[in-house]
Design an enzyme around this catalytic site. Structure first.
Site, short mmCIF file in Angstrom:
data_model
loop_
_atom_site.label_atom_id
_atom_site.label_comp_id
_atom_site.label_asym_id
_atom_site.label_seq_id
_atom_site.Cartn_x
_atom_site.Cartn_y
_atom_site.Cartn_z
N ASP A 211 0.84 -1.20 0.00
CA ASP A 211 0.00 0.00 0.00
C ASP A 211 0.87 1.25 0.00
OD1 ASP A 211 -2.28 1.69 0.17
OD2 ASP A 211 -3.31 0.25 1.44
N GLY A 237 4.28 0.71 -2.18
CA GLY A 237 4.24 0.65 -3.63
C GLY A 237 2.95 1.19 -4.20
N ASP A 238 2.95 1.36 -5.51
CA ASP A 238 1.79 1.82 -6.28
C ASP A 238 1.40 0.67 -7.20
OD1 ASP A 238 0.25 2.86 -8.48
OD2 ASP A 238 0.84 4.87 -7.88
N PHE A 239 0.20 0.15 -7.03
CA PHE A 239 -0.13 -1.07 -7.78
C PHE A 239 -0.37 -0.84 -9.27
CE2 PHE A 239 -4.10 -0.38 -5.04
CZ PHE A 239 -4.82 0.33 -5.98
N HIS A 257 -13.32 -1.71 -7.33
CA HIS A 257 -14.47 -0.82 -7.54
C HIS A 257 -14.11 0.67 -7.48
CE1 HIS A 257 -15.91 -0.47 -3.01
NE2 HIS A 257 -14.70 0.01 -3.19
#
Length: 351
Positions: A211, A237-239, A257
């Site tokens: 996250d 991190g950045d997914f 969502h």
């Protein structure tokens, strides 16, 4: 009902006229919703967790004005949220279980956020339907970065998410076979509430929360409180821009969502790349029935995401199956969660 009212009702029934009651009740249903949210906000159910109390006692403890205190409490009785006997109010079994802040099963964190933010956001639904933009929040790619700027807001938002994950984690821990898996990654797992439940239920598991850096301090604090700091790690991190950490199981809870159709498909493809052969990806959200007729809460959830996110929406189970199949998963199954309010899609990668 007066004689005139009774005669009018009978006349309408005789002529087969439809009843206006369902329309009127739906049109004013926000009265009941806000009454419940306010009761949570002021801590009424937590106060009654200590035992029954009279209107006078509750007025004093909750600092309520005498004008409508009894009306407020009796409205909650009529709504089925309180019981009243011999002038004393008490929680129902459900409100005592879910809305007493001293219980681990507390759902009020989410309801506090709903009262504070979502109730205001829904006032802008007409505008959002015409513009396609959120009424509150930020219409930009850095939505979550800006959401997490304020520590108190960040903590409140995460507590609201935990209200759901506490219950969902229990069902995932028992509803999936974890014996063949040893590692998992909770993608966008915030302060690790779901992860802590899973490793406590299955001590052989080791987890990672992936996250944003703004969550790290809340994660450390929560893992210490749960006694799971040695079994769950935090990876910043950045997914979207970075590879997902590899594991036997990847979990996306209330993540897809928040994004549009193309972004959801991208995340599922990245999950297929990261999960180990024979492993599974678990995706849960408030998914809509495929015919888009029955799950009113899921469809209203689409409108809720419209007024608060740049591109989010709920999606059907068939949509999620398609994301998984297109990404290359060998098999896909669906699992109802939390009394049917949520659905988990479980996609397995070939060995």
């Amino acid at each position: 009902m007066t004689t005139t009212d009774r005669a009018t009702t009978l006349t309408r029934a005789a002529h087969g006229a439809p009843s206006a009651r369902p329309i009127i009740e739906l049109g004013t249903s926000f009265w009941g919703a806000k009454t419940l949210l306010t009761a949570v906000e002021i801590g009424l159910f937590t106060e009654l967790g200590a035992g029954p109390a009279s209107v006078e006692q509750l007025r004093a403890r909750l600092d309520l004005h005498p004008r409508s205190a009894r009306d407020f409490l009796d409205a909650l009785v009529a709504l089925g949220m309180l019981e009243r006997d011999d002038g004393l109010y008490r929680n129902t079994p459900a409100t005592g279980y879910f809305l007493d802040e001293n219980r681990d099963t507390y759902l009020g964190g989410w309801m506090r956020q709903a009262s504070k933010h979502l109730f205001r956001a829904w006032g802008g639904l007409t505008e959002s339907l015409r513009t396609g933009k959120p009424y509150i929040g930020w219409d930009s790619a850095d939505y979550f970065e800006r959401l997490y700027e304020d520590r108190d807001e960040r903590r409140g938002f995460i507590a609201a998410m935990d209200a759901w994950t506490t219950h969902i984690a229990t069902e995932l821990a028992t509803g999936l076979d974890w014996r063949e898996h040893t590692t998992f990654v909770d993608v966008g797992g915030a302060r690790g509430n779901l992860s802590a439940h899973l490793v406590n239920a299955h001590p052989h598991l080791r987890g990672v929360v992936f996250d944003r850096p703004e969550i790290a301090d809340l994660f450390t604090e929560h893992m210490r409180d749960k006694g799971t700091a040695d079994r769950v790690d935090f990876v910043v991190g950045d997914f979207f821009t970075e590879p997902l950490p590899p594991a036997d199981v990847l979990i996306f809870g209330h993540i897809l969502h928040d994004w549009d159709e193309a972004e959801r498909a991208t995340l599922v493809r990245k999950a297929h790349d990261a999960v180990r052969p024979g492993g599974i990806v678990v995706i849960y959200d408030r998914m809509i029935d495929d015919d888009r007729r029955e799950n009113a809460l899921g469809l209203l959830g689409c409108l809720n995401l419209l007024v608060v996110t740049p591109g989010g929406a709920e999606y059907t189970v068939a949509d999620c199956r398609r994301y998984a199949t297109d990404a290359g998963f060998a098999s896909v199954a669906a699992l109802p969660l939390f009394d049917g309010l949520e659905t988990a899609v479980v996609a397995r990668k070939s060995r």
